[in-house]
Every structure is written in C-alpha cells, then in structure tokens.
Motif scaffolding. Sequence first.
Motif, PDB file in Angstrom:
ATOM      1  N   MET A 214       0.834  -1.214   0.000  1.00 22.96           N
ATOM      2  CA  MET A 214       0.000   0.000   0.000  1.00 22.96           C
ATOM      3  C   MET A 214       0.864   1.258   0.000  1.00 22.96           C
TER       4      MET A 214
ATOM      5  N   GLY B 114       1.963   1.726  -3.366  1.00 22.87           N
ATOM      6  CA  GLY B 114       0.860   2.256  -4.188  1.00 22.87           C
ATOM      7  C   GLY B 114       0.693   3.754  -3.998  1.00 22.87           C
TER       8      GLY B 114
ATOM      9  N   ASN C  43       0.958  -7.504  -3.493  1.00 26.24           N
ATOM     10  CA  ASN C  43      -0.330  -7.515  -2.795  1.00 26.24           C
ATOM     11  C   ASN C  43      -1.093  -8.824  -3.023  1.00 26.24           C
TER      12      ASN C  43
ATOM     13  N   MET D 232       3.542   5.478  -5.726  1.00 27.63           N
ATOM     14  CA  MET D 232       3.302   5.496  -7.179  1.00 27.63           C
ATOM     15  C   MET D 232       2.330   6.604  -7.553  1.00 27.63           C
TER      16      MET D 232
ATOM     17  N   HIS E 277       3.840  -3.985  -7.475  1.00 26.23           N
ATOM     18  CA  HIS E 277       2.854  -3.658  -6.437  1.00 26.23           C
ATOM     19  C   HIS E 277       1.722  -4.694  -6.445  1.00 26.23           C
ATOM     20  N   ALA E 278       1.216  -4.997  -7.659  1.00 23.45           N
ATOM     21  CA  ALA E 278       0.090  -5.933  -7.775  1.00 23.45           C
ATOM     22  C   ALA E 278       0.477  -7.327  -7.292  1.00 23.45           C
TER      23      ALA E 278
ATOM     24  N   PHE F 143       3.780   4.959 -12.664  1.00 22.28           N
ATOM     25  CA  PHE F 143       3.145   3.662 -12.431  1.00 22.28           C
ATOM     26  C   PHE F 143       3.961   2.504 -13.002  1.00 22.28           C
TER      27      PHE F 143
END
Length: 126
Positions: free
Chosen positions: A20, A23, A42, A26, A38-39, A32
């Motif tokens: 987070m 995120g 998570n 970013m 990040h994805a 990005f």
Amino acid sequence: MPKISQWFIGSAVIYVIVGMIGGIIMGAKQDFSLAPAHAHLNLIGWVSLALMGFYYNANRDKAESRLATIQFWVSTVGLWIMIPGLVLTLRMVPVGEPIVIAGSIITLMGMILFAVSIFRSAPRRV
Ligand code: HEM
C-alpha cells in the motif's frame, strides 16, 4: 490460532502495508512503472498467503504437519526473490530477469506444495 497461520497472516499483513505504501508513492509520483510489482506483492504476499493462513486455521491437523512449515518457507522465499527480480526487470536491469524467473518458479512450487497439503489426507494424531 496455529502458529503457522500466524506466520502466514502476520507476514501477509506486513506485505500489504509495504504494498500500500508503494501504491501511495506510485500515485504521488504519478509513475506507475512498478505497478506489476505492487500488484504481485499484494496479490501473492497479501491475498494468497493470508488465504493459506486461514486455510491452516480451519484445518488444524494440517497446520501441525511439517509440510505446512516447508510450504510457508518455500512460498516466502519465492516472494522474496520474485518481487525484487520483478522490480529490477521493470527498471530494465538485465539481471532482474533470471531472478524473477527463479522467484516465480519457487513461488509456483510453494503453491503446488499448498495443493499437496490440501489434497493429502490429514496426518494421524499420535
Ligand atoms: C493504499 C492502498 C493502495 C494504493 C494507494 C494502490 C495504488 C495503486 C496504483 C497507483 C496503481 C497503478 C494504477 C495505474 O497503473 O494506473 C495500482 C495498481 C494495482 N493495484 Fe493497487 N493500491 C493499493 C492497494 C492494493 C491492494 C491491496 C491490491 C491487491 C490486493 C492492489 C492491487 C493492484 C492491482 C492488481 C493493480 C494493477 C497493476 C497493473 O496494472 O499492472 N492494490 N495500485
């Protein structure tokens, strides 16, 4: 809650906090380029590992098996290798690619071990 579930869920919540923060950074920088890292942090680190923790909490016999501990470490080491490898790859650092490949394969092995844990019959109590 079994210790192994605490390990899974405890480490998962640390990954989602890091994810987070990543995120928010970013978004703040409007850059990005690391979104896939990040994805994956998570979704593997938070969602998948937390689900494993809840599964072992609901299946206490399996939580006490050595396979569950081995699976935790394989999944954890896979993530630790995969995410930095992905970051390096997204940053166009050539050495990132073999690292992300190795981490992905270890992460897959962790999920296969989790499948073995699910499908094999629960160990007998002594
Ligand atoms: C404070 C919390 C979070 C913030 C501020 C945040 C922020 C972001 C940002 C800025 C992007 C890039 C969007 C773009 O490329 O236009 C993104 C993508 C994404 N995030 Fe998050 N996120 C957060 C939490 C989560 C969580 C908890 C998950 C999953 C469980 C998640 C999954 C994803 C996915 C799947 C993508 C798409 C990645 C891609 O397009 O390659 N995010 N997020």
